[in-house]
Design a protein around this motif. Structure first.
Motif, PDB file in Angstrom:
ATOM      1  N   GLU A 103      -5.438   2.319  -9.823  1.00 38.51           N
ATOM      2  CA  GLU A 103      -4.903   3.412  -9.007  1.00 38.51           C
ATOM      3  C   GLU A 103      -3.426   3.568  -9.325  1.00 38.51           C
ATOM      4  OE1 GLU A 103      -4.165   4.395  -4.274  1.00 38.51           O
ATOM      5  OE2 GLU A 103      -4.917   2.448  -4.939  1.00 38.51           O
ATOM      6  N   LEU A 104      -3.036   4.786  -9.579  1.00 37.28           N
ATOM      7  CA  LEU A 104      -1.645   5.041  -9.950  1.00 37.28           C
ATOM      8  C   LEU A 104      -0.726   4.876  -8.743  1.00 37.28           C
ATOM      9  CD1 LEU A 104       0.129   5.961 -12.327  1.00 37.28           C
ATOM     10  CD2 LEU A 104      -0.222   8.320 -11.566  1.00 37.28           C
ATOM     11  N   ILE A 105       0.358   4.119  -8.943  1.00 39.48           N
ATOM     12  CA  ILE A 105       1.348   3.942  -7.882  1.00 39.48           C
ATOM     13  C   ILE A 105       2.635   4.607  -8.338  1.00 39.48           C
ATOM     14  CG2 ILE A 105       2.592   2.285  -6.440  1.00 39.48           C
ATOM     15  CD1 ILE A 105      -0.304   1.884  -6.059  1.00 39.48           C
ATOM     16  N   LEU A 106       2.915   5.753  -7.763  1.00 41.32           N
ATOM     17  CA  LEU A 106       4.103   6.493  -8.188  1.00 41.32           C
ATOM     18  C   LEU A 106       5.326   5.982  -7.453  1.00 41.32           C
ATOM     19  CD1 LEU A 106       2.500  10.046  -8.240  1.00 41.32           C
ATOM     20  CD2 LEU A 106       3.197   8.672 -10.206  1.00 41.32           C
ATOM     21  N   ARG A 107       6.289   5.484  -8.209  1.00 47.37           N
ATOM     22  CA  ARG A 107       7.531   5.063  -7.568  1.00 47.37           C
ATOM     23  C   ARG A 107       8.712   5.721  -8.275  1.00 47.37           C
ATOM     24  NH1 ARG A 107       4.932  -0.165  -5.351  1.00 47.37           N
ATOM     25  NH2 ARG A 107       5.143  -1.108  -7.388  1.00 47.37           N
ATOM     26  N   ALA A 108       9.647   4.938  -8.755  1.00 50.90           N
ATOM     27  CA  ALA A 108      10.922   5.575  -9.127  1.00 50.90           C
ATOM     28  C   ALA A 108      11.250   5.554 -10.618  1.00 50.90           C
ATOM     29  CB  ALA A 108      12.057   4.922  -8.354  1.00 50.90           C
ATOM     30  N   THR A 109      10.362   5.027 -11.453  1.00 53.82           N
ATOM     31  CA  THR A 109      10.773   4.882 -12.859  1.00 53.82           C
ATOM     32  C   THR A 109      10.139   5.914 -13.787  1.00 53.82           C
ATOM     33  OG1 THR A 109       9.041   3.215 -13.191  1.00 53.82           O
ATOM     34  CG2 THR A 109      11.260   2.415 -12.651  1.00 53.82           C
ATOM     35  N   HIS A 110       9.578   6.962 -13.215  1.00 55.32           N
ATOM     36  CA  HIS A 110       9.032   8.012 -14.070  1.00 55.32           C
ATOM     37  C   HIS A 110       9.767   9.330 -13.791  1.00 55.32           C
ATOM     38  CE1 HIS A 110       6.965   8.717 -10.278  1.00 55.32           C
ATOM     39  NE2 HIS A 110       6.739   9.960 -10.677  1.00 55.32           N
ATOM     40  N   ALA A 111       9.865  10.132 -14.814  1.00 60.79           N
ATOM     41  CA  ALA A 111      10.546  11.425 -14.695  1.00 60.79           C
ATOM     42  C   ALA A 111      10.224  12.209 -15.957  1.00 60.79           C
ATOM     43  CB  ALA A 111      12.044  11.230 -14.553  1.00 60.79           C
ATOM     44  N   PRO A 112      10.424  13.507 -15.929  1.00 62.29           N
ATOM     45  CA  PRO A 112      10.292  14.279 -17.169  1.00 62.29           C
ATOM     46  C   PRO A 112      11.331  13.789 -18.172  1.00 62.29           C
ATOM     47  CG  PRO A 112      10.367  15.732 -15.263  1.00 62.29           C
ATOM     48  CD  PRO A 112      10.725  14.372 -14.775  1.00 62.29           C
ATOM     49  N   ALA A 128       1.832  12.713 -19.993  1.00 61.77           N
ATOM     50  CA  ALA A 128       1.585  14.064 -20.506  1.00 61.77           C
ATOM     51  C   ALA A 128       2.013  15.115 -19.477  1.00 61.77           C
ATOM     52  CB  ALA A 128       0.112  14.222 -20.857  1.00 61.77           C
ATOM     53  N   ASP A 129       1.611  14.884 -18.250  1.00 62.21           N
ATOM     54  CA  ASP A 129       1.976  15.826 -17.195  1.00 62.21           C
ATOM     55  C   ASP A 129       3.489  15.970 -17.067  1.00 62.21           C
ATOM     56  OD1 ASP A 129      -0.669  16.190 -16.681  1.00 62.21           O
ATOM     57  OD2 ASP A 129      -0.728  14.906 -14.890  1.00 62.21           O
ATOM     58  N   LEU A 130       4.183  14.878 -17.277  1.00 63.09           N
ATOM     59  CA  LEU A 130       5.639  14.916 -17.153  1.00 63.09           C
ATOM     60  C   LEU A 130       6.279  15.632 -18.336  1.00 63.09           C
ATOM     61  CD1 LEU A 130       6.309  11.288 -15.843  1.00 63.09           C
ATOM     62  CD2 LEU A 130       6.679  13.404 -14.563  1.00 63.09           C
ATOM     63  N   GLY A 131       5.509  15.777 -19.409  1.00 67.59           N
ATOM     64  CA  GLY A 131       6.044  16.486 -20.560  1.00 67.59           C
ATOM     65  C   GLY A 131       6.592  15.603 -21.670  1.00 67.59           C
ATOM     66  N   HIS A 132       6.272  14.330 -21.613  1.00 60.96           N
ATOM     67  CA  HIS A 132       6.773  13.433 -22.661  1.00 60.96           C
ATOM     68  C   HIS A 132       6.022  13.663 -23.972  1.00 60.96           C
ATOM     69  CE1 HIS A 132       9.496  10.908 -20.302  1.00 60.96           C
ATOM     70  NE2 HIS A 132       8.664  11.131 -19.296  1.00 60.96           N
ATOM     71  N   GLU A 133       6.759  13.587 -25.056  1.00 60.17           N
ATOM     72  CA  GLU A 133       6.127  13.711 -26.368  1.00 60.17           C
ATOM     73  C   GLU A 133       6.427  12.512 -27.246  1.00 60.17           C
ATOM     74  OE1 GLU A 133       7.681  17.446 -27.529  1.00 60.17           O
ATOM     75  OE2 GLU A 133       6.094  18.592 -26.549  1.00 60.17           O
ATOM     76  N   LYS A 134       7.589  11.915 -27.002  1.00 62.18           N
ATOM     77  CA  LYS A 134       7.947  10.711 -27.761  1.00 62.18           C
ATOM     78  C   LYS A 134       7.705   9.489 -26.881  1.00 62.18           C
ATOM     79  CE  LYS A 134      11.988  12.473 -28.584  1.00 62.18           C
ATOM     80  NZ  LYS A 134      13.392  12.632 -29.016  1.00 62.18           N
ATOM     81  N   VAL A 135       6.490   8.980 -26.950  1.00 60.88           N
ATOM     82  CA  VAL A 135       6.138   7.859 -26.072  1.00 60.88           C
ATOM     83  C   VAL A 135       5.960   6.583 -26.888  1.00 60.88           C
ATOM     84  CG1 VAL A 135       4.993   9.418 -24.473  1.00 60.88           C
ATOM     85  CG2 VAL A 135       3.664   8.234 -26.218  1.00 60.88           C
ATOM     86  N   ALA A 136       6.219   5.474 -26.227  1.00 58.42           N
ATOM     87  CA  ALA A 136       6.047   4.168 -26.851  1.00 58.42           C
ATOM     88  C   ALA A 136       5.209   3.281 -25.945  1.00 58.42           C
ATOM     89  CB  ALA A 136       7.411   3.516 -27.097  1.00 58.42           C
ATOM     90  N   ALA A 137       4.712   2.190 -26.508  1.00 55.89           N
ATOM     91  CA  ALA A 137       3.914   1.255 -25.707  1.00 55.89           C
ATOM     92  C   ALA A 137       4.236  -0.173 -26.109  1.00 55.89           C
ATOM     93  CB  ALA A 137       2.425   1.540 -25.888  1.00 55.89           C
ATOM     94  N   ILE A 138       4.498  -0.990 -25.111  1.00 54.62           N
ATOM     95  CA  ILE A 138       4.597  -2.435 -25.327  1.00 54.62           C
ATOM     96  C   ILE A 138       3.370  -3.031 -24.659  1.00 54.62           C
ATOM     97  CG2 ILE A 138       6.033  -4.485 -25.079  1.00 54.62           C
ATOM     98  CD1 ILE A 138       8.388  -2.594 -24.473  1.00 54.62           C
ATOM     99  N   LEU A 139       2.311  -3.122 -25.434  1.00 58.77           N
ATOM    100  CA  LEU A 139       1.035  -3.588 -24.896  1.00 58.77           C
ATOM    101  C   LEU A 139       1.050  -5.103 -24.808  1.00 58.77           C
ATOM    102  CD1 LEU A 139      -1.075  -1.295 -27.193  1.00 58.77           C
ATOM    103  CD2 LEU A 139      -0.394  -0.849 -24.825  1.00 58.77           C
TER     104      LEU A 139
END
Lengths: 336, 336
Positions: A319-328, A169-180
């Motif tokens: 605990e969130l681990i921020l690395r390289a695969t997230h972006a707006p 949400a913070d990144l601004g995504h609106e079209k999200v998917a989940a592979i649970l």
DNA sequence: TTGTATGCGTTATCAT
DNA sequence: ATGATAACGCATACAA
């Protein structure tokens, strides 16, 4: 095989004296203890496990039920468990349990095991109840079962899912998917509901066609990702039920010529070692597998020592681990 | 715990009759067999392992000595081994052996094990000799020891190294490097000498500063690659002693902004599952881990059945797996 | 076809 | 401080 009788004969004492001397019990003169130790060494005597077990009713062997070790998640849970058991003076017997080859209770109940750790149990499983009925001490690790009184160690998976939702949400995504993960595991379920909740709190819709329940495997993650991205309106972010699924997702994305963390956001869960490899650097949620393993081991040993007493439930913090695969989302950045 | 005596009492027969009936031995009337089976079921009777072991002198447990399972090589060797042992009616006890925590012989000699498989033994190890001295059946898998008479299953590692050398020569590489395994393992040594031989046959020099002996780990491969590429004249191809080292190499290369199979050639060895992931697609040599595992298991069971008889040595054939991390040297292609 | 008796190697209790 | 003896739960040789 050389027995304590052989040692006794060589040392010129009785068998029972040998037993006591070698276990360091009091009431043995230093002189005879030394004689016995020398004799034992000469004969390379090692006490028989079967004999001891029969006499003591304890084996110092713990059974750990898990899925196949070729799924890289399990070694990272099982290895620290083994190490902890070793520290506590126990050995670990790995017992596989898969849907193709389901585990029968008898394999756990032949007296080989002082206790059992269940790491793969599905929500409706009868195994825990059967173990309880036979009074075999057990601990649930990384899984819970509704309505059972049992020692349990789990991550707060629901909170973990929520954390990921907030990030997207913070990144601004609106079209999200989940592979649970699978819907019949507490891990799959709880991470999913937490994610859902987190999204609704932020007024983000999670369309049913963008949610999948899949096994926690590389190939499932790969396939599901290909399919999700083939949609008319593909998602800009995919939450994966665990890192292994995320590896599949990253590889699938790469095979499409896209770059995770640039063209699309991929979030994993568990923070297993590989997720930090340069080629992945997956943004994920720490599952504290080591803490889970060690707590489960300790809980089980305590349960063995005192079979009665209220079951304990340990919840570990994600605990969130921020690395390289997230972006707006890419569109948002292009607009900017 | 419920014993065969309890069953006997309930069924109104003697304990020995119970023992025979439940094992399906002949000489029991159908009527009493049925009675006994029903009684056993009612009491949820499971024969005690310790009792049986003590009586039969066999445990149907095999010890498999290996390094830590978090190294993805071992699960792929160990899992098919476990499956094969299960088919053969045995259970597998995993016994870790690392340089930090070396295995003592006593852990293998307490009578818990009908036999042992050694997968991590180093060249000078005394373990095989000690096992032989105590007449504990064992098999060497993926390792050999010079001058010992023992059942052994290995790949033709020397040939494997040669095959890689030929490939690099055919591609036109002249500045080649190698991150071999540890020098005190047959696998590290033989793949290295085969590689060396293959190169000299093609009149290609392998400079000492471009050869390293490292542990079979991701981090070792990563670090060594960074260092090799920092040289004034970096190699155009790196032969890695196994796929796990190659994963480290690929990730290191990626972190430098280079692409394996384009800017540099990386060759692995073993062909474990992950080497086929889209992000790697490592050109490698098939190590036939499944074949190794199954042959080792069968050899051990045969050895247990007949302790004497000449040791057998099974050699599996390596096979080149061409994927995406090999290419002619960049300079050559630019010239063309 | 079934039962009796013994032994496997240890621990543990009870004498001495 | 040490020894004799009895379990532990099973398999098995021997008897009936």
């Amino acid at each position: 095989m050389t027995t304590s009788h052989d040692v006794a004969k060589l040392a010129g004492v009785s068998q029972s004296t040998v037993s006591r001397a070698l276990r360091g019990l009091p009431g043995i003169s230093e002189k005879t203890r030394l004689q016995i130790q020398r004799a034992a060494e000469m004969l390379a005597y090692v006490p028989s496990d079967a004999g001891r077990s029969l006499s003591t009713k304890r084996t110092r062997v713990i059974g750990v039920v898990s899925a196949e070790l070729t799924n890289p998640f399990f070694p990272e849970l099982v290895e620290p468990m083994r190490a902890e058991f070793e520290r506590l003076g126990y050995r670990m017997l790995l017992i596989p349990d898969s849907s193709e080859n389901p585990l029968e209770i008898d394999r756990l109940a032949d007296g080989t095991l002082d206790g059992v750790i269940l790491t793969t149990v599905v929500l409706g499983s009868q195994l825990p109840h059967r173990l309880a009925a036979r009074k075999i001490p057990f601990v649930l690790a990384n899984r819970e079962i509704d309505g059972i009184q049992a020692d349990t160690v789990v991550l707060d998976n629901q909170l973990g899912g929520k954390i990921v939702a907030s990030l997207l949400a913070d990144l601004g995504h609106e079209k999200v998917a989940a592979i649970l993960g699978p819907a019949d595991t507490s891990v799959g379920r709880d991470r999913g509901t937490g994610f859902q909740q987190g999204l609704s709190e932020r007024r983000i819709a999670l369309l049913p066609e963008r949610v999948r329940n899949e096994p926690f495997t590389y190939s499932a993650g790969h396939k599901a990702t290909i399919e999700l991205l083939a949609a008319a309106e593909p998602p800009t972010a995919i939450f994966c039920g665990n890192d292994v699924i995320a590896f599949g997702a990253c590889n699938a994305v790469a095979s499409l010529g896209l770059i995770p963390g640039h063209d699309i956001t991929i979030i994993g869960f568990d923070n297993i070692e590989m997720s930090d490899w340069d080629l992945f650097r997956i943004t994920t949620v720490n599952g504290d597998l080591k803490g889970m393993a060690e707590n489960a081991a300790r809980l089980l040993i305590r349960r063995i020592a005192s079979p009665d007493g209220a079951p304990e439930r340990i919840t570990l913090e994600p605990e969130l681990i921020l690395r390289a695969t997230h972006a707006p989302p890419l569109g948002m950045r292009l607009r900017a």
